[in-house]
Design an enzyme around this catalytic site. Structure first.
Site, mmCIF file in Angstrom:
data_model
loop_
_atom_site.group_PDB
_atom_site.id
_atom_site.type_symbol
_atom_site.label_atom_id
_atom_site.label_comp_id
_atom_site.label_asym_id
_atom_site.label_seq_id
_atom_site.Cartn_x
_atom_site.Cartn_y
_atom_site.Cartn_z
ATOM 1 N N HIS A 54 -24.249 49.082 -75.831
ATOM 2 C CA HIS A 54 -23.872 50.363 -75.121
ATOM 3 C C HIS A 54 -22.843 50.931 -75.645
ATOM 4 C CE1 HIS A 54 -26.206 49.308 -71.344
ATOM 5 N NE2 HIS A 54 -25.987 47.946 -71.682
ATOM 6 N N ASN A 127 -28.444 49.246 -65.150
ATOM 7 C CA ASN A 127 -29.157 50.074 -66.034
ATOM 8 C C ASN A 127 -29.952 51.142 -65.210
ATOM 9 O OD1 ASN A 127 -28.708 49.071 -68.638
ATOM 10 N ND2 ASN A 127 -30.133 47.485 -68.296
#
Length: 495
Positions: A54, A127
């Site tokens: 990320h 997510n």
């Protein structure tokens, strides 16, 4: 060729690399599993200074407002009545790419939320997909290594991605989502968000239910095709960042509606699949979406580094009335995420503006890099003591419960839970329309054509067996376009 023993960093051989030690097959993960600790602790220290995963992301502040009453499920003060609201911060991201990578890469998208509530900061770190590739955190470092770069060439490799996926059929559900157009969302405003894991809620009667969190975009779902995503990566690799900032600056504040699914403890015992398996979903027909509130993003941070880059999120940042579950991936993240932040940002990262609880914080943590003493000054750094006025409030005691088993072992995560194909098959045949299926197959072919090397045929054939077991049509179409001859063995695997 003689094989080498798998060992820990001190050279001691071990066997249990894939399954964490738990109390019973569905019980909590044990802190004494030092193999899990070593692998996760080493993993989150592999890069500096950007996030291991990320790394490329965008963020914004906003407001969350409760629109529907769910106080029968949780005693969290935020949800105590309709109309309650709190400030929040959201960070969206790609998973596998480096900080300078393209926003439109084929990848899941992180959907991390921080709610600044009067009972502390609550982080929901999910997510844009309701499932994930693996179901045990012990496998996470290995999985992410396949999404990164080959140590020798420093190049991405379709071979190692598909090798790992083909050896782990539990990944199939998420692989089909990733290879569909949902793997290339049109920025961050046009995608749904999910807590993905199973969490729990506890009400004021000390009753617990299992929950899943869903954030549905009010802008409508919109995705790039593969060709559009590749083209945009060349034209504007920061497309999603620009799209989010421009929308907010223009007053077009993006919004999402929060829903939950609720499963009782009795229903969990009779559920067809393990309800704590993050590779599975709960069908909406069985567990309907319950509307909760609305999230609105309306403020671009004044400094990207200070707010977005230094923001830290952890599933362990929970508040009274919202808790975890025996989900093995979630349990691993309870350790790994705060550990990553202590390494990457520092042991006092919670004192930074973006991470700081705007209400009171009273504890006995002191010192460390960049310690800020403004809140505690010369107060005692030990407990109990005779000088301060900090008292532990018994109304915040942890939820107490009995475990189903007292037997400790590294249980095979797939024992009595090896159906990796029903839900992916339904995703292909029921949830996708004809155009979705055509794009999925095209994207799979484009990716699998990158498989190379002496194990190419073995990897392709192994993955094709998984496709056949999920859906015969899917397997046939992928095999034919890869020019693979279908033999009886593959067809037998599909039954």
């Amino acid at each position: 060729m003689d094989s080498k023993k798998l060992t820990l960093s001190n050279g001691a051989p071990y066997f249990e690399h894939q399954d964490s030690q738990t109390v019973g097959p569905r019980g909590p993960v044990l802190l004494q599993d030092f193999i899990l600790q070593e692998n996760l602790a080493h993993f989150v220290r592999e890069r500096i200074p950007e996030r291991i995963v990320h790394a490329k992301g965008s963020g914004a502040y906003g407001t969350f407002t409760v629109t529907h009453n769910i106080s029968q499920y949780t005693k969290a003060k935020l949800f105590s009545k309709v109309g309650n609201s709190c400030r929040m911060f959201a960070r969206f991201s790609t998973v596998g790419g480096e900080k300078g990578s393209a926003d439109t890469a084929r990848d899941p998208r992180g959907f991390a939320l921080k709610f600044y509530t009067e009972d502390g900061n609550w982080d929901l770190v999910g997510n844009n997909t309701p499932v994930f590739f693996i179901k045990d955190a012990k496998k996470f470092p290995d999985f992410i290594h396949t999404q990164k770069r080959v140590p020798k060439t420093n190049l991405k490799s379709a071979t190692m991605m598909w090798d790992f996926w083909s050896l782990n059929p539990e990944s199939l559900h998420q692989v089909l989502i990733l290879m569909s157009d949902r793997g290339t969302p049109h920025g961050y405003r046009h995608m749904h968000g999910f807590g993905s894991h199973t969490f729990s809620m506890i009400n004021d009667q000390n009753e617990r239910v299992w929950v899943k969190f869903h954030f549905k975009t009010k802008q409508g779902v919109k995705n790039f095709t593969d060709e559009e995503a590749v083209k945009m990566a060349g034209e504007n690799p920061d497309f999603a960042q620009e799209d989010l900032c421009n929308a907010i600056e223009n007053g077009d504040f993006p919004k999402w509606t929060l829903y939950i699914q609720v499963m009782t403890e009795e229903q969990a015992k009779d559920f067809r699949w393990n309800p704590f398996d993050v590779t599975k979903v709960w069908f909406h027909d069985d567990f309907p979406l319950i509307e909760v509130g609305e999230m609105e993003l309306n403020e671009v941070p004044v400094n990207y580094f200070a707010h977005v880059e230094q923001s830290t999120f952890s599933p362990s940042n929970l508040i009274n009335g919202i808790s975890f579950s025996p989900d093995k991936m979630l349990q691993g993240r309870l350790f790994s995420y705060p550990d990553a932040h202590r390494y990457r940002v520092g042991v006092n990262s919670h004192q930074l503006e973006v991470n700081r609880c705007p209400f009171e914080v009273n504890n006995y943590q002191r010192d460390g890099y960049m310690a800020d003493s403004s809140q505690y000054q010369d107060k005692p750094n030990y407990h109990p003591n005779s000088f301060d006025d900090i008292k532990a409030d018994s109304s915040y005691k942890n939820f107490e419960y009995e475990l189903d088993s007292a037997h400790v072992a590294s249980y095979n995560r797939n024992d009595n839970d090896s159906d990796h194909y029903t839900q992916p098959g339904l995703l292909y045949s029921k949830a996708m329309n004809a155009e979705d299926r055509d794009h999925l197959i095209k994207n799979i072919i484009g990716s699998m054509k990158g498989i190379s090397g002496p194990k190419k045929d073995e990897i392709i054939n192994r993955q094709l067996c998984h496709f056949f077991r999920a859906n015969i049509e899917l397997g046939m179409k992928v095999a034919s376009q890869l020019n693979v001859n279908i033999d009886a063995n593959m067809m037998n695997h599909s039954k």
